[in-house]
Design an enzyme around this catalytic site. Structure first.
Site, PDB file in Angstrom:
ATOM      1  N   GLY A  39       0.828  -1.209   0.000  1.00  0.00           N
ATOM      2  CA  GLY A  39       0.000   0.000   0.000  1.00  0.00           C
ATOM      3  C   GLY A  39       0.856   1.250   0.000  1.00  0.00           C
ATOM      4  N   GLY A  40       1.920   1.235  -0.803  1.00  0.00           N
ATOM      5  CA  GLY A  40       2.892   2.334  -0.749  1.00  0.00           C
ATOM      6  C   GLY A  40       2.628   3.488  -1.689  1.00  0.00           C
ATOM      7  N   SER A  42       0.167   5.763  -1.435  1.00  0.00           N
ATOM      8  CA  SER A  42      -0.471   6.937  -0.827  1.00  0.00           C
ATOM      9  C   SER A  42      -0.322   6.903   0.691  1.00  0.00           C
ATOM     10  CB  SER A  42      -1.965   7.002  -1.198  1.00  0.00           C
ATOM     11  OG  SER A  42      -2.660   5.893  -0.646  1.00  0.00           O
ATOM     12  N   TYR A 175     -13.615  -3.269  11.518  1.00  0.00           N
ATOM     13  CA  TYR A 175     -12.296  -2.627  11.417  1.00  0.00           C
ATOM     14  C   TYR A 175     -11.518  -2.825  12.711  1.00  0.00           C
ATOM     15  CZ  TYR A 175      -8.772   1.013  10.644  1.00  0.00           C
ATOM     16  OH  TYR A 175      -7.588   1.692  10.495  1.00  0.00           O
TER      17      TYR A 175
END
Length: 274
Positions: A39-40, A42, A175
């Protein structure tokens, strides 16, 4: 004569120290190290990749959106790899590519995650449950699992968790549960990998300025109201930034200054959980 000799000796020592200092400044702490940031493209992942690259690391960033990942990689000077953390086939492809092209991994930052939509337990639908758990827990679990054989002895693993792992707010059950499960696995991994001197730690941010809340489907007015409320609840009266978290991840990834830290959850929340 002795005085002259002493002055010459002191001068040479001083010059040696200056030369040594210059050499250390020229060297970055992560030179010749390979890092992976899931997930790099943003937010916290992007900021961490940037910090790691600044310190000399070769960084692979992953993400689901091809254009976003390639754009971010171009800006950062990182290596892009299109992979959905919730897809086991993508994880396997990532591992094969790393093994064939780069060999071993020194730093792994498991960062990719989603919030899903807010809903009570009573009204939770299976699609949202599966979506959040597949990325935040199942995907993170198997990303770690599949990459363990590629980790160098003495490597560092950092898992992005959240302060919600130990809170129980209404309408955020999935979550919160995903992050609590992730913390449990990270601690188990720290125990399992300790014989190889591989350290596994968790970073749990509080309210942080990133895009993740926008992705939760809330409108601007609602988001503004939430941010104002959060800032009022934080003792330091400000939101955290992606850069705040990135610096901590880099600190935990440094085997010189964090070599005795493993299985630890570091909370970065401006004092919110006090």
């Amino acid at each position: 004569m002795i005085l002259v000799y002493s002055v010459i000796l002191i001068t040479k020592v001083y010059q040696f120290e200056i030369t040594l200092s210059k050499k250390f400044k020229e060297m970055n702490k992560f030179d010749h190290k390979l890092a992976i940031v899931t997930g790099g493209n943003s937010g916290i992942g992007y900021a961490t990749a940037k910090e790691l690259i600044t310190e000399g690391a070769k960084v692979i960033i992953t993400g689901r959106r091809k254009e976003a990942v390639e754009k971010a990689a171009g800006e950062l000077g990182a290596i892009p790899f299109i992979a959905d953390q919730s897809n086991l086939e993508d994880i396997n492809m990532l591992c094969k590519e790393i093994e064939s092209q780069y060999g071993k991994v020194d730093i792994l930052f498991i960062n990719a995650g989603i919030t899903g939509t807010l809903s009570s337990i009573e009204n939770m639908n299976t699609e949202n449950f599966d979506s959040v758990m597949n990325v935040n827990f199942r995907g993170a679990y198997f990303t770690l699992s599949k990459l363990i054989p590629l980790l160098n002895n003495g490597a560092s693993v950092v898992v992005l968790s959240s302060i919600v792992a130990s809170t129980h707010k209404p309408n955020s059950s999935v979550y919160q549960a995903s992050k609590a499960a992730l913390n449990s696995i990270a601690k188990t991994a720290a125990a399992e990998l300790a014989p190889r001197k591989i350290r596994v730690n968790m970073v749990s941010p509080g309210p942080t300025k990133t895009e993740i809340m926008n992705k939760a489907g809330l409108d601007e007015k609602t988001l503004e109201g939430i941010n104002d409320w959060l800032i009022n609840e934080i003792p330091l009266k400000k939101m955290g930034t992606a850069e705040d978290i990135a610096k901590l991840v880099v600190y935990l990834s440094d085997d010189h200054i964090s070599s005795f830290i493993t299985g630890t959850e570091v909370i970065v929340d401006g004092g919110m959980v006090l």
